[in-house]
Design an enzyme around this catalytic site. Structure first.
Site, short mmCIF file in Angstrom:
data_model
loop_
_atom_site.label_atom_id
_atom_site.label_comp_id
_atom_site.label_asym_id
_atom_site.label_seq_id
_atom_site.Cartn_x
_atom_site.Cartn_y
_atom_site.Cartn_z
N GLU A 489 22.80 76.99 21.72
CA GLU A 489 21.88 75.90 21.99
C GLU A 489 22.53 75.03 23.06
OE1 GLU A 489 18.23 74.06 19.69
OE2 GLU A 489 19.78 75.01 18.54
N GLU A 753 24.95 68.22 11.41
CA GLU A 753 23.51 68.25 11.72
C GLU A 753 22.68 67.88 10.49
OE1 GLU A 753 22.21 72.13 12.89
OE2 GLU A 753 20.43 71.34 13.89
C1 BGC Z 1 18.49 70.90 17.92
C2 BGC Z 1 18.21 69.44 17.73
C3 BGC Z 1 16.91 69.13 18.37
C4 BGC Z 1 15.89 69.93 17.59
C5 BGC Z 1 14.50 69.67 17.89
C6 BGC Z 1 17.43 71.65 17.20
O1 BGC Z 1 17.60 73.01 17.23
O2 BGC Z 1 19.76 71.24 17.52
O3 BGC Z 1 19.20 68.61 17.62
O4 BGC Z 1 16.61 67.81 18.53
O5 BGC Z 1 16.17 71.29 17.66
O6 BGC Z 1 13.89 69.65 16.72
#
Ligand code: BGC
Length: 903
Positions: A489, A753
């Site tokens: 990501e 997270e």
């Molecule tokens: C990310 C987030 C992001 C989100 C959107 C995720 O996969 O890691 O931090 O804001 O997607 O919903």
């Protein structure tokens, strides 16, 4: 009043465009800043003089041949635009400043500083984009990875005259390392950074005068895929049509060294067909996948004089990018910390796991000795499996593996150049013999230094939380504000960035970093006006934007204005922001903006869901309010009025739809109250009721959150405004799920997270979602905003911390808090302690600022400053008494207040 003759002020920390002695500036009117300090109280800069000269000698001799402001009567110390003669391409400028104090006493000149202009005219560029054809991928893009080798480029040239100044200007489509006579130039990583290369390509500039020698010189460049042509984000995971090569297929390098000789002549060594190209040690290099280095294939001495390059080929010349060449405006990625492992374990025979003690972003340096051809594999992870090996499931498609193949020549020290990982643990296999702990060194890389704040409280858990916030900010302020540094990501997710940007500004000087990122965001704005989910925006899924993510385009510039007094960034973003507001108006019915777009809502909220429409409309209202303020700041007065009207209309419509007569929201979630209250959308007479209901909900929930990325920071910010300081402290110190304390008691060294990314209980852990579970996600670290604004009570009244507020939310729930913030005007300190009923509050306010200090007591007569009662104090007076709070106005200096605390 201080004795000004004995203690003149000192001007220090000189910067141009937020950077210390920057080497390439390409704005026409660069902005200067400095700080002032001086002993004693109430110190003020009453005037300044800036002088600029073409050489250091001229500057010293008083021959200010470029600019002399004369004595400018103002207390301004930053955002001061250069306004002298036209600045020339590539030229170096030297400057200094002196200031006058409150008694008109002049300071000494500051320590001299300098900056250089970048390449201002396209005609000054002589380099071509060169690389090497290494073939192309012919497999199934989803079944196997394509990781081509790095390209090595070299050019030998000779110098036989005396060099006065030599400057390199270098860039790449891809990532590059620039080398001169066997050494790396500059201490940076992953240059030239990530942009939308179709719109702009940044270059770096290095002063290489001291690296040039008489006789043969060799300039070298290594270039690899990077963000330009490598794998980015989750494209592979979700099987996008394209999985790599989003901006181009082949990386290439472009640069030139401009050598000015003592005799006045000039020579330019530019990348072109006369260079030589080859492959070398780096066999694979990809940001997400990792790097493979084969030391048996390295061309020893390839970047130094005396190397035989007749077998090297002529380079391939690639077309110039569409993007314009510009000087890098931000802060480059650097080594920020070196970590030696706390332990090495061998969970399986031949598998060694090094624990670095904290979860960083960066690389590992390998130290090894062994036979030629021995292959050492290095894997990275954030946590361990129950068998002690590194868990890699949560990295998803990021291979995050480096490989080193030994040359067999004595001790070998290696670190990858063109990749990075998010990790606390390093797992090594194939190591010849048993590694010592120093076989691996962790190198934390980041664009920023997290050194602007300090924080300590009487609760050890909260101190660990603070340290975790810094660690995670450092790991994710990485070229762009990434969501996370480990899995496939690492994108500049805008929702995360907007929610955290104010917190970020307390922990680090993020002025240049966000200046750069806001360009990315502006470049990524969709043609129809929405700001996208992440920036840069190499690709998207069907929905490109989302409420609370797209609003980053307004919220981050406003914070830059608030924290640094930066109106230029507001002006820069303004046309885009207006377009965004039009887009929202268009999407709205009767002033209510529906959820729309990609709907993440209050992402990762626990138990309660707030409707996307509610979130959409509340952020729309907030945007309108911030736009009104920004429009006024840049003199767009009509817009300021119409945005304020818009805000009032949204507020009315919002209240009608979402706020009930008893003060409840129709949603009745913690997040709904927090957003509506904090964004100022509550009707005046119902706001306290709304806050009471929010408090009640938190209490009924056992002093715990039910919120996600959006609600979390606003709950405490809203409660703090409506008299619920104690409850904020309860949330802050909570250790049960969901809370920050929960991660700390479960051993976190970073911000996770999820509220429960990991628990020490193995049964609970089995249900964790490895596919989306990052241990380095700063979004929930947004509590830092409350810690500084309310815990320590350090805030700015207007923009740019010239008029400071010191208003700690002192509570019996906490014994003490002490901390500081290095603002754009210097160091602000605040520390409070409760002993029985006695409260002390120590405050430092930097020179040339004023502060309103809020002292929470109803016993006004009990307030002392130092040993003197306030009512007998010379020079200090109570501005006003609001309920059980006294407001004292102070000028610069150190103060120690004490009083009997309110009950
Ligand atoms: C990310 C987030 C992001 C989100 C959107 C995720 O996969 O890691 O931090 O804001 O997607 O919903």
């Amino acid at each position: 009043m201080a004795n000004t003759t004995e203690n003149p002020l000192t001007a220090y920390d000189l910067k141009v465009e937020y950077l210390e002695n920057p080497s390439a500036i390409d704005v026409e009117h660069p902005r200067f800043s400095w700080k002032v300090r001086g002993e004693g109280r109430n110190r003020v800069q009453s005037a300044y003089q800036i002088v600029v000269a073409t050489t250091r000698e001229k500057l010293a001799a008083g021959d200010w041949d470029v600019w002399d402001t004369g004595k400018a009567v103002t207390n301004q110390t930053n955002q001061i635009e250069y306004n002298g003669a036209l600045l020339e391409s590539k030229a170096e400028y030297h400057w200094k400043v002196r200031v006058w104090d409150e008694g008109d006493i002049r300071s000494e000149w500051s320590v001299p500083a300098k900056w250089s202009m970048g390449v201002l005219h396209f005609s000054d560029w002589e380099g071509l984009f060169i690389g090497l054809d290494v073939g192309q991928f012919e497999g199934n893009k989803y079944d196997s990875l394509y990781l081509p080798p790095a390209r090595y480029l070299r050019k030998s040239f000779s110098v036989d005259k005396k060099v006065k100044r030599a400057t390199a200007y270098t860039t790449a489509l891809g990532v590059y390392e620039f080398r001169l006579n066997g050494a790396k130039v500059g201490d940076y990583y992953l240059l030239p950074g990530w942009t939308d290369y179709n719109k702009r390509v940044y270059y770096q500039s290095f002063d290489v005068t001291d690296m040039i020698t008489t006789g043969e010189n060799v300039v070298g460049a290594v270039v690899a895929d990077g963000w330009y042509s490598g794998y980015i984000g989750y494209a592979l995971l979700v099987r996008l049509d394209k999985v790599r090569g989003f901006y181009g297929e082949n990386p290439s390098f472009m640069g030139q060294i401009v050598i000015e000789y003592e005799d006045g002549s000039e020579e330019v060594i530019a990348s072109n067909k006369s260079w030589k190209a080859s492959q070398g040690g780096i066999r694979e290099a990809d940001i997400l996948m990792g790097e493979t280095y084969d030391a048996t294939q390295q061309n020893e001495g390839w970047d130094a004089p005396g190397f035989e390059d007749s077998l090297w080929m002529s380079p391939k010349v690639y077309t110039y990018p569409n993007g314009r060449l510009q000087a890098y405006p931000g802060e480059l990625i650097e080594e920020r910390e070196r970590l030696t492992p706390l332990s090495v374990k061998e969970p399986k025979p031949g598998t060694y796991v090094f624990d670095l003690g904290k979860n960083i972003a960066g690389i590992a340096e390998l130290k090894v000795r062994g036979q030629k051809g021995t292959k050492v594999k290095i894997k990275y992870g954030e946590i361990l499996n129950s068998d002690g090996t590194v868990l890699t499931e949560n990295l998803r498609m990021a291979r995050a593996t480096d490989t080193y193949i030994l040359s067999g020549q004595g001790e070998e020290l290696w670190q990858p150049k063109f990749t990075y990982h998010g990790f606390q643990y390093v797992q090594v296999t194939g190591y010849p013999g048993e590694p010592d702990a120093d076989a691996i060194t962790g190198i934390a890389l980041s664009s920023i230094a997290t050194d602007a704040s300090t924080f300590k409280s009487s609760n050890g858990m909260n101190n660990q939380l603070y340290s975790n916030i810094l660690t995670t900010q450092s790991a994710n302020f990485f070229e762009v504000p990434t969501d996370c540094p480990q899995r496939d990501e690492r994108l500049g997710w805008t929702g995360d960035a907007q929610t955290y940007c104010r917190s970020a500004s307390y922990n680090a000087d993020v002025s240049a970093f966000f200046t750069k990122f806001l360009v990315d965001l502006d470049d990524a704005q969709r043609w129809y006006g929405a700001y996208p989910n992440f920036a840069p925006f190499p690709y998207s899924r069907p929905d490109q934007y989302a409420p609370a993510w797209m609003d980053a385009g307004v919220i981050i510039p406003w914070n830059m204005y608030k924290v640094y007094g930066d109106t230029r960034i507001v002006e820069r973003m303004y046309p885009g922001m207006k377009k965004f507001m039009d887009f929202q108006a268009d999407a709205s019915t009767d002033y209510l903006r529906p959820g729309g777009g990609n709907n993440w809502g209050d992402w990762l909220a626990v138990d309660e869901q707030t409707s996307h429409d509610f979130i959409g409309s509340s952020y729309y209202g907030y945007d309108a309010k911030l736009m009104a303020e920004m429009a006024e700041a840049i003199g767009e007065n009509e817009d300021a009025v119409s945005y304020m009207n818009l805000f009032n209309n949204i507020k009315k419509a919002f209240a009608k739809k979402y706020i009930l007569e008893n003060g409840y929201t129709t949603e009745d979630t913690q997040t709904s109250y927090a957003l509506a209250l904090y964004f100022g959308l509550y009707p005046h007479d119902l706001a306290q009721k709304g806050a009471d209901r929010l408090a009640e909900k938190v209490i009924n929930n056992g002093n715990k959150f039910s919120t996600g990325f959006l609600g979390t920071k606003h709950v405490m910010l809203a409660l703090a405004q409506y008299g619920y300081a104690d409850l904020c402290f309860k949330l802050f110190q909570q250790t049960e799920y969901p809370s920050w304390g929960y991660s700390v008691v479960n051993g976190s060294t970073s911000i996770w997270e999820r509220w429960n990314s990991y628990t020490k209980n193995p049964d609970e852990n089995s249900s964790l979602n490895a596919a989306m579970n990052s241990f380095s996600h700063y979004a929930f670290g947004s509590v830092a905003e409350w810690m500084f604004i309310h815990g320590l009570g350090i805030d700015t009244n207007d923009e740019g911390f010239r008029n400071i507020i010191i208003k700690p939310a002192i509570s019996k729930e906490m014994g003490s808090m002490v901390g500081s913030y290095e603002s754009i005007n210097g160091l602000i300190e605040s520390g409070w302690e409760m002993k029985g009923n006695r409260l002390t509050l120590n405050v430092t306010v930097p020179a040339n600022t004023r502060a309103e200090v809020y002292i929470p007591t109803s016993k006004i007569a009990s307030i002392k400053e130092g040993k003197t009662k306030l009512n007998k104090h010379e020079g200090l007076k109570i501005l006003e008494v609001i309920e059980d709070e006294a407001v004292v106005e102070i000028g610069s200096g150190k103060y120690s207040f004490s009083c009997t605390w309110k009950q």
